[in-house]
Each structure stands twice: as C-alpha cells, then as structure tokens.
Design a protein around this motif. Sequence first.
Motif, PDB file in Angstrom:
ATOM      1  N   PHE A  67     -21.078 -39.170  -6.258  1.00 35.89           N
ATOM      2  CA  PHE A  67     -21.012 -40.633  -6.360  1.00 35.89           C
ATOM      3  C   PHE A  67     -20.321 -41.010  -7.665  1.00 35.89           C
ATOM      4  CE2 PHE A  67     -24.260 -40.203  -3.214  1.00 35.89           C
ATOM      5  CZ  PHE A  67     -24.167 -41.351  -2.450  1.00 35.89           C
ATOM      6  N   LYS A  69     -18.868 -44.358 -10.109  1.00 33.19           N
ATOM      7  CA  LYS A  69     -19.071 -45.796 -10.303  1.00 33.19           C
ATOM      8  C   LYS A  69     -17.913 -46.561  -9.683  1.00 33.19           C
ATOM      9  CE  LYS A  69     -22.277 -45.594 -14.034  1.00 33.19           C
ATOM     10  NZ  LYS A  69     -22.673 -45.925 -15.381  1.00 33.19           N
ATOM     11  N   GLY A  85     -19.781 -50.602 -12.934  1.00 32.61           N
ATOM     12  CA  GLY A  85     -20.871 -49.875 -13.595  1.00 32.61           C
ATOM     13  C   GLY A  85     -21.996 -49.539 -12.643  1.00 32.61           C
ATOM     14  N   GLU A  86     -21.754 -49.666 -11.345  1.00 37.45           N
ATOM     15  CA  GLU A  86     -22.791 -49.367 -10.349  1.00 37.45           C
ATOM     16  C   GLU A  86     -22.239 -48.373  -9.324  1.00 37.45           C
ATOM     17  OE1 GLU A  86     -25.152 -53.525  -9.857  1.00 37.45           O
ATOM     18  OE2 GLU A  86     -23.068 -53.515  -9.255  1.00 37.45           O
ATOM     19  N   TYR A  87     -23.163 -47.643  -8.686  1.00 43.84           N
ATOM     20  CA  TYR A  87     -22.744 -46.688  -7.656  1.00 43.84           C
ATOM     21  C   TYR A  87     -22.711 -47.351  -6.280  1.00 43.84           C
ATOM     22  CZ  TYR A  87     -23.692 -43.179 -11.221  1.00 43.84           C
ATOM     23  OH  TYR A  87     -23.681 -42.444 -12.373  1.00 43.84           O
ATOM     24  N   LEU A  88     -23.531 -48.378  -6.113  1.00 41.40           N
ATOM     25  CA  LEU A  88     -23.629 -49.063  -4.818  1.00 41.40           C
ATOM     26  C   LEU A  88     -23.204 -50.518  -4.987  1.00 41.40           C
ATOM     27  CD1 LEU A  88     -27.129 -47.662  -3.798  1.00 41.40           C
ATOM     28  CD2 LEU A  88     -24.923 -46.884  -2.958  1.00 41.40           C
ATOM     29  N   SER A  89     -22.999 -51.182  -3.865  1.00 36.83           N
ATOM     30  CA  SER A  89     -22.569 -52.576  -3.906  1.00 36.83           C
ATOM     31  C   SER A  89     -23.763 -53.502  -3.740  1.00 36.83           C
ATOM     32  CB  SER A  89     -21.574 -52.839  -2.789  1.00 36.83           C
ATOM     33  OG  SER A  89     -20.554 -51.879  -2.821  1.00 36.83           O
ATOM     34  N   ASP A  90     -23.795 -54.542  -4.539  1.00 35.95           N
ATOM     35  CA  ASP A  90     -24.887 -55.520  -4.466  1.00 35.95           C
ATOM     36  C   ASP A  90     -24.864 -56.215  -3.106  1.00 35.95           C
ATOM     37  OD1 ASP A  90     -26.763 -57.531  -4.969  1.00 35.95           O
ATOM     38  OD2 ASP A  90     -26.261 -57.492  -7.102  1.00 35.95           O
TER      39      ASP A  90
END
Lengths: 137, 106
Positions: A67, A69, A85-90
């Motif tokens: 995974f 970012k 800065g995230e691995y998944l989407s909000d």
Amino acid sequence: MGSLSKGLIVVSLLQLFHAGFSSSEFQQLLKTQQLHKYLNEAGLPLDIKLEVFMGLIIFVIGIFLSFEKLQFQPIELTRPTVITGEYLSDIRYRKATNVENLTGSNLEGQIIYTSNLTDVHQKRKECRDWMNENTAK
Amino acid sequence: MSSDGYSDINFSGNIIKNKKSLLYVQDSTSLVFGLGAGIIQLESLNGFGFFLICYFSVSFLYSTWICQSNPSKYYLNPLYEIYFESLFRELTGYVMAWTFSYAIVG
C-alpha cells in the motif's frame, strides 16, 4: 506495489516452499524408517516451524507495504502533485471531492460540459446566406 | 462534525475501493496462512484456532496501519466490515489451502 514489497513477498514464498519441502522430506523419513512411535509426539523440527512462521510474518509485511500513500497529478501540470497522506480514500462525500477539486477535475463535468447538440452559429450563417441569396433575386 | 444534512452523504466510489483493498489483504493472507498451517501439519481445532488468531491479527493490523487507527473514516461500519463481514469467506479459502498443502506435504 513497490519493489520492497515484491521482494519481501518473493522471499516469504520461497521460505514457505523450502519449509514445505523440508516438512515433506521429514514425513517421508518417518514413514520409511518406521520412526513414528519415537518422533510423532515431538512433531516437526523447530527450525521448520520457525521458517514457516517467519515466512508468514514476512508475507504479511510485504502485503501491507504494497500500500502506498495516495497521490494525484493535477490536470494543470503547473500545479504540484497532491499527496493525501492516506492509504485509503475518505468515504464522506464532502471530503472525497477534495482531491477532485485540488486536481482541477470537475465531478459534474459530464453534465456541465456536454457537447452542443446544435451549432447555433452555423445555423445562423446558413440562414443568413439563404436570405441573402433570396433577397438578391 | 457539522449538523447539516450533507455531512452524512457518502461517496460510493470510495466505499467500494476501500472494501476491495481490505479484501485484497484478507484474501491473500488467508490463503498463505492456510499453506503455512498445512506445512506445519496442524490438525482439527489447532488449525481453526491458528486461522482465528491470524485473521484477527491481520484485521487489527489493517485497522491500525492502513486505516491509521481511524477506520470509521474509511468504512461505514468498521468493526463489522473489517473483523466479521468476510470471516467465513476467508475461512473457506484458508481451509482449501490448508487441506491442499497438508495433503501434499503429509
């Protein structure tokens, strides 16, 4: 998937394959040498078990390292790359559209930028030409 | 958190994408855990116990590492979706790999 995660996954699978081969050889040895009554209680040698556990741990780490970012390239190349800065989407809609706004993409673009069904200027020109021709006669 | 009606609207595209990421992790790890269980010749309850320990460990690691300890930001019902929704789906994959490798090695 980065090269590090690929490398870790390959190493872990090789470890599992090696441990599987060792375990298979051990089982064959038990069968051929009639050692069941002595070795059944002891089970597999510790090094084979450790190799399996290490292979599993390395595999899990490899999967998690695959995974990366999230980052997005804006439509206008002059703008910097957007890194969330995230691995998944909000999942919240108002946050999910942030990236689209930052990259200059319009979520409603399919509705807003529809191609014109009628070229008004062309129609007006045709009408004007027709009128000019007919009035000249 | 604002109190207007729009704060509860979710983006279905991202919900599906996040769910696919979770399934990718759980599917691949369950199959490899099954291979490992067969190689070390686990039998009966030991094998199922091994699966439960590994499955919940991976799920916990996912919620802390990939979800950055804030799974409610990425999943509608985090506890259910991450820990329980695909438990039996992964169990079937695990048992398949477990019996396969057990038969080959043994």
